[in-house]
Design a protein around this motif. Structure first.
Motif, PDB file in Angstrom:
ATOM      1  N   LYS A 264     -14.179  47.244 -90.548  1.00 57.82           N
ATOM      2  CA  LYS A 264     -15.124  47.678 -91.585  1.00 57.82           C
ATOM      3  C   LYS A 264     -16.562  47.258 -91.288  1.00 57.82           C
ATOM      4  CE  LYS A 264     -14.740  43.794 -94.842  1.00 57.82           C
ATOM      5  NZ  LYS A 264     -14.437  43.408 -96.239  1.00 57.82           N
ATOM      6  N   ASP A 265     -16.752  46.053 -90.718  1.00 60.22           N
ATOM      7  CA  ASP A 265     -18.115  45.599 -90.424  1.00 60.22           C
ATOM      8  C   ASP A 265     -18.751  46.434 -89.310  1.00 60.22           C
ATOM      9  OD1 ASP A 265     -17.941  43.684 -92.364  1.00 60.22           O
ATOM     10  OD2 ASP A 265     -17.463  42.038 -90.994  1.00 60.22           O
ATOM     11  N   ALA A 266     -17.952  46.757 -88.291  1.00 59.91           N
ATOM     12  CA  ALA A 266     -18.465  47.586 -87.189  1.00 59.91           C
ATOM     13  C   ALA A 266     -18.864  48.967 -87.699  1.00 59.91           C
ATOM     14  CB  ALA A 266     -17.406  47.713 -86.093  1.00 59.91           C
ATOM     15  N   ILE A 267     -18.035  49.529 -88.564  1.00 59.25           N
ATOM     16  CA  ILE A 267     -18.325  50.852 -89.112  1.00 59.25           C
ATOM     17  C   ILE A 267     -19.552  50.799 -90.020  1.00 59.25           C
ATOM     18  CG2 ILE A 267     -17.454  52.640 -90.679  1.00 59.25           C
ATOM     19  CD1 ILE A 267     -14.692  52.178 -89.447  1.00 59.25           C
ATOM     20  N   GLN A 268     -19.716  49.692 -90.732  1.00 61.02           N
ATOM     21  CA  GLN A 268     -20.899  49.542 -91.581  1.00 61.02           C
ATOM     22  C   GLN A 268     -22.172  49.486 -90.740  1.00 61.02           C
ATOM     23  OE1 GLN A 268     -21.189  49.833 -94.796  1.00 61.02           O
ATOM     24  NE2 GLN A 268     -23.402  49.522 -94.626  1.00 61.02           N
ATOM     25  N   VAL A 269     -22.106  48.769 -89.608  1.00 58.69           N
ATOM     26  CA  VAL A 269     -23.255  48.701 -88.694  1.00 58.69           C
ATOM     27  C   VAL A 269     -23.592  50.098 -88.168  1.00 58.69           C
ATOM     28  CG1 VAL A 269     -24.031  47.868 -86.430  1.00 58.69           C
ATOM     29  CG2 VAL A 269     -22.878  46.304 -88.011  1.00 58.69           C
ATOM     30  N   LEU A 270     -22.554  50.834 -87.766  1.00 60.56           N
ATOM     31  CA  LEU A 270     -22.758  52.192 -87.264  1.00 60.56           C
ATOM     32  C   LEU A 270     -23.329  53.096 -88.353  1.00 60.56           C
ATOM     33  CD1 LEU A 270     -22.422  54.499 -85.212  1.00 60.56           C
ATOM     34  CD2 LEU A 270     -20.058  54.747 -86.007  1.00 60.56           C
ATOM     35  N   ASN A 271     -22.762  53.024 -89.542  1.00 58.91           N
ATOM     36  CA  ASN A 271     -23.215  53.867 -90.648  1.00 58.91           C
ATOM     37  C   ASN A 271     -24.690  53.620 -90.959  1.00 58.91           C
ATOM     38  OD1 ASN A 271     -22.645  55.796 -92.800  1.00 58.91           O
ATOM     39  ND2 ASN A 271     -22.920  54.069 -94.191  1.00 58.91           N
ATOM     40  N   GLN A 272     -25.088  52.353 -90.940  1.00 54.24           N
ATOM     41  CA  GLN A 272     -26.482  52.006 -91.210  1.00 54.24           C
ATOM     42  C   GLN A 272     -27.401  52.556 -90.119  1.00 54.24           C
ATOM     43  OE1 GLN A 272     -27.531  50.679 -93.998  1.00 54.24           O
ATOM     44  NE2 GLN A 272     -29.683  50.733 -93.344  1.00 54.24           N
ATOM     45  N   LYS A 273     -26.941  52.474 -88.876  1.00 50.64           N
ATOM     46  CA  LYS A 273     -27.736  52.980 -87.753  1.00 50.64           C
ATOM     47  C   LYS A 273     -27.931  54.491 -87.866  1.00 50.64           C
ATOM     48  CE  LYS A 273     -27.981  52.938 -82.699  1.00 50.64           C
ATOM     49  NZ  LYS A 273     -27.371  52.397 -81.456  1.00 50.64           N
ATOM     50  N   LEU A 274     -26.857  55.206 -88.172  1.00 49.97           N
ATOM     51  CA  LEU A 274     -26.950  56.662 -88.307  1.00 49.97           C
ATOM     52  C   LEU A 274     -27.846  57.043 -89.483  1.00 49.97           C
ATOM     53  CD1 LEU A 274     -23.234  57.750 -87.672  1.00 49.97           C
ATOM     54  CD2 LEU A 274     -25.140  57.825 -86.065  1.00 49.97           C
ATOM     55  N   LYS A 275     -27.732  56.303 -90.565  1.00 50.18           N
ATOM     56  CA  LYS A 275     -28.550  56.591 -91.746  1.00 50.18           C
ATOM     57  C   LYS A 275     -30.028  56.387 -91.452  1.00 50.18           C
ATOM     58  CE  LYS A 275     -28.919  55.526 -96.682  1.00 50.18           C
ATOM     59  NZ  LYS A 275     -28.390  54.694 -97.797  1.00 50.18           N
ATOM     60  N   GLU A 276     -30.344  55.318 -90.711  1.00 49.18           N
ATOM     61  CA  GLU A 276     -31.741  55.033 -90.376  1.00 49.18           C
ATOM     62  C   GLU A 276     -32.311  56.064 -89.404  1.00 49.18           C
ATOM     63  OE1 GLU A 276     -31.737  51.077 -88.886  1.00 49.18           O
ATOM     64  OE2 GLU A 276     -31.475  50.137 -90.871  1.00 49.18           O
ATOM     65  N   LYS A 277     -31.499  56.490 -88.425  1.00 56.17           N
ATOM     66  CA  LYS A 277     -31.986  57.415 -87.396  1.00 56.17           C
ATOM     67  C   LYS A 277     -31.984  58.868 -87.849  1.00 56.17           C
ATOM     68  CE  LYS A 277     -31.265  56.985 -83.023  1.00 56.17           C
ATOM     69  NZ  LYS A 277     -30.653  56.856 -81.674  1.00 56.17           N
ATOM     70  N   TYR A 278     -30.961  59.242 -88.632  1.00 60.48           N
ATOM     71  CA  TYR A 278     -30.788  60.662 -88.946  1.00 60.48           C
ATOM     72  C   TYR A 278     -30.791  60.967 -90.451  1.00 60.48           C
ATOM     73  CZ  TYR A 278     -29.206  60.301 -84.115  1.00 60.48           C
ATOM     74  OH  TYR A 278     -29.122  60.017 -82.770  1.00 60.48           O
ATOM     75  N   GLY A 279     -30.943  59.922 -91.274  1.00 60.64           N
ATOM     76  CA  GLY A 279     -31.083  60.134 -92.710  1.00 60.64           C
ATOM     77  C   GLY A 279     -29.835  60.563 -93.439  1.00 60.64           C
ATOM     78  N   GLN A 280     -28.670  60.198 -92.900  1.00 57.95           N
ATOM     79  CA  GLN A 280     -27.418  60.652 -93.514  1.00 57.95           C
ATOM     80  C   GLN A 280     -26.315  59.626 -93.269  1.00 57.95           C
ATOM     81  OE1 GLN A 280     -26.286  64.538 -92.132  1.00 57.95           O
ATOM     82  NE2 GLN A 280     -24.175  64.318 -92.813  1.00 57.95           N
TER      83      GLN A 280
END
Length: 302
Positions: free
Chosen positions: A265-281
């Motif tokens: 879950k922590d790894a996926i949260q890190v990824l989700n945050q990265k995608l949200k910051e870079k691509y807004g979603q």
């Protein structure tokens, strides 16, 4: 009982007859090179015709040899003017090489690429040759992903580089093969362009790099396990840019071990945050769950 052709087949047949009838009445307006010319019809409609040797020994006013026409860009085609400008600027040898590469790609893929490839690939190959002559190299940065996700297109691109290098006696860097793949994919896939293709590859790389970095592991990129993970990442990226939801398979989700969810879950949260910051979603909850399944398979998390 009579067997009638389906309406769609009949329509295409009639359209084909009409096209060749129009072609028979076309005459040369101007020569772009031995394999490209501008023609006009009796109604003064202009178009660019491409075909091996179609303009050889032709003069303005001569009838067009329709049997040599491989591609037609009429005045309503969005890229006709761009193509004419390129053909006036690019050496004929480069144009002939590009045509050979497109024919090779069509043959290997078993289908014709969209006509836009004549513009985008010609422009790229011409620029790549000039960059190489000036000692400029572009870093594609996603060749590993391209090799795994688009092996057929990658092999075509490598063949194209070998062909160009041998013909021009130069040494274009291997990274250029990645850009050639982008152009092939963009003109092979409906409703896809080079921008979307690059974005899918960037997101795919973001997913794989983030997970590998988080768990501090190095994988054999030629392994079946890693290839499957990258393929999943590619389809996740495709759904992500199209704002599509994954098909929900409850059985797969119910097989998830609560401990596995906790470990990822922590790894996926890190990824989700990265995608949200870079691509807004953000990723959907179902997408996160399916990503959990694939991370567990990749890293053998029980």
């Amino acid at each position: 009982m009579l067997n009638y052709a389906r309406p769609s087949t009949l329509v295409f047949f009639v359209q084909g007859l009409f096209f060749w009838e129009v072609m028979k009445h076309m005459r040369v307006k101007s020569i772009l090179n031995n394999s490209a010319l501008i023609a006009f019809s009796e109604k003064s409609e202009e178009c660019v015709l491409i075909g091996k040797g179609i303009a050889f020994n032709k003069r303005p006013g001569d009838p067009v040899d329709e049997t040599k026409a491989e591609k037609v860009f009429n005045s309503r085609h969005a890229r006709t003017e761009e193509l004419i400008e390129l053909l006036e600027d690019v050496p004929e040898k480069v144009f002939e090489m590009t045509n050979t590469i497109i024919r090779y790609a069509n043959r290997k893929l078993g289908k014709d690429l969209d006509s836009g490839i004549y513009v985008t690939l010609l422009d790229h190959i011409h620029s790549a040759i000039e960059r190489t002559a000036e000692g400029i190299e572009l870093d594609f940065g996603m060749l590993t992903e391209v090799r795994m996700l688009y092996p057929k297109e990658y092999n075509i691109a490598c063949w194209a580089l070998d062909y160009i290098n041998a013909t021009m006696d130069i040494d274009i860097p291997i990274d250029e093969s990645g850009f050639i793949v982008i152009h092939i994919i963009a003109n092979e896939t409906p409703n896809m362009d080079t921008g979307s293709t690059k974005k899918i590859l960037r997101i795919t790389k973001d997913i794989t790099d983030t997970i590998m970095s988080y768990y501090q592991v190095k994988m054999d990129t030629s392994s079946i396990t890693y290839t499957r993970f990258v393929t999943h990442a590619k389809y996740l990226a495709l759904r992500y840019i199209k704002h599509e939801q994954i098909e929900q398979n409850e059985d797969s989700i119910f097989t998830l071990n609560p401990e596995a969810i906790e470990k990822t879950k922590d790894a996926i949260q890190v990824l989700n945050q990265k995608l949200k910051e870079k691509y807004g979603q953000s990723l959907s909850e179902y997408e996160k769950l399916y990503l959990t399944i694939h991370i567990c398979r990749l890293l053998n998390i029980k």
